[in-house]
Design an enzyme around this catalytic site. Structure first.
Site, short mmCIF file in Angstrom:
data_model
loop_
_atom_site.label_atom_id
_atom_site.label_comp_id
_atom_site.label_asym_id
_atom_site.label_seq_id
_atom_site.Cartn_x
_atom_site.Cartn_y
_atom_site.Cartn_z
N ARG A 123 1.68 4.27 -31.07
CA ARG A 123 0.68 5.14 -31.68
C ARG A 123 1.30 5.94 -32.82
O ARG A 123 2.44 6.35 -32.74
CB ARG A 123 0.12 6.11 -30.62
CG ARG A 123 -1.15 5.62 -29.99
CD ARG A 123 -1.60 6.42 -28.79
NE ARG A 123 -1.62 7.86 -28.95
CZ ARG A 123 -2.05 8.70 -28.00
NH1 ARG A 123 -2.49 8.21 -26.84
NH2 ARG A 123 -2.03 9.99 -28.18
N ARG A 144 -9.84 21.00 -24.48
CA ARG A 144 -8.45 21.29 -24.87
C ARG A 144 -8.30 22.71 -25.36
O ARG A 144 -7.20 23.13 -25.67
CB ARG A 144 -8.05 20.37 -26.01
CG ARG A 144 -7.30 19.13 -25.60
CD ARG A 144 -7.05 18.37 -26.87
NE ARG A 144 -5.82 17.65 -26.82
CZ ARG A 144 -5.73 16.37 -26.44
NH1 ARG A 144 -6.81 15.72 -26.07
NH2 ARG A 144 -4.57 15.77 -26.45
N LYS A 171 -2.31 10.90 -18.03
CA LYS A 171 -3.78 11.00 -17.85
C LYS A 171 -4.44 9.63 -18.04
O LYS A 171 -5.25 9.20 -17.23
CB LYS A 171 -4.38 12.02 -18.84
CG LYS A 171 -3.76 13.41 -18.72
CD LYS A 171 -4.38 14.39 -19.69
CE LYS A 171 -4.16 14.09 -21.15
NZ LYS A 171 -2.74 14.16 -21.57
N ARG A 186 2.79 18.31 -30.83
CA ARG A 186 1.71 18.15 -29.83
C ARG A 186 2.00 18.97 -28.58
O ARG A 186 1.11 19.56 -27.99
CB ARG A 186 1.55 16.66 -29.47
CG ARG A 186 0.84 15.88 -30.55
CD ARG A 186 0.98 14.39 -30.38
NE ARG A 186 0.37 13.89 -29.16
CZ ARG A 186 0.66 12.71 -28.63
NH1 ARG A 186 1.54 11.91 -29.20
NH2 ARG A 186 0.05 12.32 -27.55
N ARG A 221 6.20 4.55 -25.08
CA ARG A 221 4.83 4.05 -24.84
C ARG A 221 4.46 2.99 -25.87
O ARG A 221 4.71 3.13 -27.06
CB ARG A 221 3.82 5.20 -24.92
CG ARG A 221 2.38 4.69 -24.90
CD ARG A 221 1.36 5.75 -24.65
NE ARG A 221 1.45 6.88 -25.55
CZ ARG A 221 0.80 8.01 -25.36
NH1 ARG A 221 0.02 8.16 -24.31
NH2 ARG A 221 0.92 9.00 -26.22
#
Ligand code: AP5
Length: 224
Positions: free
Chosen positions: A163, A91, A16, A174, A130
């Site tokens: 992160r 969400r 996203k 998650r 990431r």
């Protein structure tokens, strides 16, 4: 005046944020990411940041009553009056309902919901690799989109970081939270005739070209 009021929906790591970077430039839309807003609040150690960090670090959602007010304020700002690109909101069904009511009150409506899909195993691979620039938010991947110099941002030379919520055990939670609380939004928006599905598995440029085509059509429909 015709507006583009778009939502980017999808599991964590689907791409996203990666797609939003290009969309906001090409379509000149303010990119409103609740994740970025919360991470900034955590970094600045505000009251919101202190409240949010325990939920985020565990991979859980921040309570609806906290996030809804924050988001509605953001879309009421002047730069979002002619359109917006929401990333990470809504969400939950109550968040989607609150957004719908708020837009209706001011005579606005959603143009489309762009759902980027990717299988869980691909998500785990993406999230574990990431790296982000904590200052600009620029996203990299150690294998799929590496910086020119390992660990350093190409543009401003900042040190890239992982992160806090990208640790494997948090990622698994998650994903579970996504399937339980956020995935039902696909049916919700399909029912409203707003949902557009995209396979997030191909390379980012390929995913972008498909999304771009859909948005160009939506834009055209808004003007006729
Ligand atoms: P948030 O920041 O919104 O995280 P998320 O939805 O989990 O999404 P991510 O940012 O992890 O992934 P992405 O889809 O943007 O993927 P990316 O483009 O980076 O939320 C974080 C937390 O904040 C939540 O857990 C919650 O606690 C809280 N929160 C936020 N909003 C909330 C709300 N509304 N209500 C309650 N709580 C809320 O890509 C991932 C990696 O893959 C990158 O390395 C990228 O380079 C790579 N990549 C991307 N596309 C491709 C591709 N096509 N091929 C190969 N690699 C790719």
């Amino acid at each position: 005046m015709s507006e583009l009021n778009l939502i980017l929906l999808g599991p964590p790591g689907a791409g996203k944020g990666t797609q939003a970077e290009q969309l906001r430039t090409e379509f000149e839309l303010p990119h409103i990411s609740t994740g970025d807003m919360l991470r900034q609040a955590v970094a600045e150690q505000t009251e919101l940041g202190e409240l949010a960090s325990s939920y985020m670090d565990a991979g859980n959602l921040v309570p609806d009553d906290v996030i809804i007010g924050l988001l509605l304020q953001a879309i009421g700002r002047s730069d979002a009056r002619d359109g917006f690109l929401l990333d990470g909101f809504p969400r939950t069904i109550p968040q989607a309902e609150a957004l719908g009511v708020d837009l209706e009150k001011v005579g606005r409506k959603l143009t489309g919901v762009l759902l980027i899909e990717a299988p869980d195993e691909e998500i785990v691979r993406r999230i574990s690799g990431r790296r982000v620039n904590p200052k600009s938010g620029q996203i990299y991947h150690v294998d799929f989109d590496p910086p020119k110099v390992e660990g350093i941002d190409d543009v401003d030379g900042s040190e890239l970081v992982q992160r806090e919520d990208d640790k494997p055990e948090t990622v698994r939670n998650r994903l579970a939270v996504y399937h339980e609380q956020t995935a039902p939004l696909a049916d919700y928006y399909e029912h409203l005739g707003l949902l557009h599905r995209f396979d997030g598995s191909p390379a980012p440029a390929e995913v972008y070209s498909r999304i771009r085509g859909t948005i160009a059509t939506l834009k055209l429909e808004e003007t006729i």
